[in-house]
Scaffold this active site. Structure first.
Site, PDB file in Angstrom:
ATOM      1  N   GLU A   1     -14.226  -0.510  -1.600  1.00 40.16           N
ATOM      2  CA  GLU A   1     -14.427  -0.281   0.063  1.00 40.16           C
ATOM      3  C   GLU A   1     -15.256   0.436   0.076  1.00 40.16           C
ATOM      4  OE1 GLU A   1     -10.241   1.040   2.522  1.00 40.16           O
ATOM      5  OE2 GLU A   1     -12.223   0.449   4.267  1.00 40.16           O
TER       6      GLU A   1
ATOM      7  N   ASP B   1       1.062  -1.320   0.496  1.00 35.56           N
ATOM      8  CA  ASP B   1       0.321   0.012  -0.264  1.00 35.56           C
ATOM      9  C   ASP B   1       0.366   1.125  -0.351  1.00 35.56           C
ATOM     10  OD1 ASP B   1      -2.517   0.960  -0.279  1.00 35.56           O
ATOM     11  OD2 ASP B   1      -3.223  -0.126   2.126  1.00 35.56           O
TER      12      ASP B   1
HETATM   13  O1  KIV Z   1      -4.687  -0.428   4.337  1.00 32.96           O
HETATM   14  C1  KIV Z   1      -5.602  -1.481   4.151  1.00 32.96           C
HETATM   15  O2  KIV Z   1      -5.447  -2.758   4.928  1.00 32.96           O
HETATM   16  C2  KIV Z   1      -6.712  -1.536   2.912  1.00 32.96           C
HETATM   17  C3  KIV Z   1      -7.472  -2.300   3.340  1.00 32.96           C
HETATM   18  C4  KIV Z   1      -8.432  -2.447   3.494  1.00 32.96           C
HETATM   19  C5  KIV Z   1      -8.415  -2.274   0.853  1.00 32.96           C
HETATM   20  O3  KIV Z   1      -6.674  -0.654   1.881  1.00 32.96           O
END
Ligand code: KIV
Length: 282
Positions: free
Chosen positions: A184, A86
């Site tokens: 989401e 991410d």
């Molecule tokens: O940061 C995270 O865990 C996410 C998921 C919930 C999709 O972006």
């Protein structure tokens, strides 16, 4: 034993319409090993780590150094699962060069792809990262990095206008060549419509059963993180209670002298013990 083949972008795209995709967050080596062995297709090193591992109120404070560290640990644990890192808030907003540099950093840490929150407004950034050869997972609907600055954590796509905006965003992401899109907290009817309209897999979280795959935060589904309990989380275990019971027994057994036991103890051999006793006059 034959080595398991690593899941790649083409495998994930090919699963659309043929096999549901399992995705779970992971942040460290030990849980990555377990999730990988359990057969999860994609391990998402989410910036949710900021809340469930680091104890922040939101994902906003998380930076690149922490994410690179978590990504490396998860990558070292997984043999088969694809690893998606991410991109934290601030790592892709300034300009496309910064975004590409930071995406490269997560790939060098061991990720196979990166994820960014946003739709049409970040298409240029996504294209730049994909052009640099890095696969991108999109993320629309509730965007935890910035939602607290606007309306908070609310269901998305509640009106036809907002639902159509989400459909347009998904189409724009598909055109920018993302390999999958996280949806989401989107009303299930809207998530289903998006899933039908795009050629890449959708990964739902709180967006119903009509998506091509599902993702949950590991600490939520294991019942470790208790601060927030969203309705869309199914608890597969209550580990918080198990951990509490185990740690309480440990602390109590130290006080009462029950731990360590003979089976946890090392000894000198008889000859050496004899010598040692004489030298030390024990
Ligand atoms: O940061 C995270 O865990 C996410 C998921 C919930 C999709 O972006």
């Amino acid at each position: 034993m034959q080595a398991k083949k690593k899941v790649n972008v083409n495998d994930v795209i090919a699963m659309k319409g043929t096999e549901k995709i399992s995705v779970l967050t992971a942040y460290d080596y030990s849980t990555s090993l377990i999730c990988d062995r359990a057969g999860v297709d994609i391990l998402l090193v989410g910036d949710s780590a900021g809340m469930v591992v680091l104890g922040y109120q939101s994902t906003m404070p998380v930076g690149m150094p922490e994410m690179a560290m978590f990504c490396g640990a998860v990558a070292r644990g997984a043999k088969r699962a694809m690893i998606v890192g991410d991109m934290p808030f601030g790592s892709y907003q300034p300009n496309t060069s910064v975004a590409v540099e930071n995406a490269v950093q997560l790939i060098k840490a061991g990720c196979d792809a990166v994820k960014l929150e946003g739709g049409s407004e970040i298409i240029g950034t996504i294209k730049a990262i994909v052009d640099a050869g890095i696969p991108v997972m999109g993320h629309i609907g509730l965007k935890p990095q910035t939602s607290s600055l606007w309306e908070g954590y609310k269901l998305q796509g509640r009106t036809t206008v907002s639902a159509m905006k989400l459909v347009d965003d998904a189409k724009a992401l598909e055109k920018a060549r993302v390999f999958s899109i996280v949806l989401e907290m989107i009303a299930s009817e809207v998530a289903e419509a998006i899933t039908r309209r795009v050629s890449v897999p959708t990964i739902g979280i709180g967006s119903g059963a009509g998506c091509d795959g599902q993702v949950l935060v590991l600490h939520d589904m294991l019942g470790i993180y208790e601060d927030i309990r969203p309705k869309f989380v199914k608890r597969y275990a209550e580990l918080s209670k198990s951990i509490f019971d185990a740690v309480s027994s440990y602390a109590r057994e130290i006080k009462t002298g029950k731990f360590p036991e003979e089976s946890n103890t090392f000894h000198l051999g008889p000859e050496e013990l004899d010598k040692f006793r004489k030298v030390k006059k024990i």
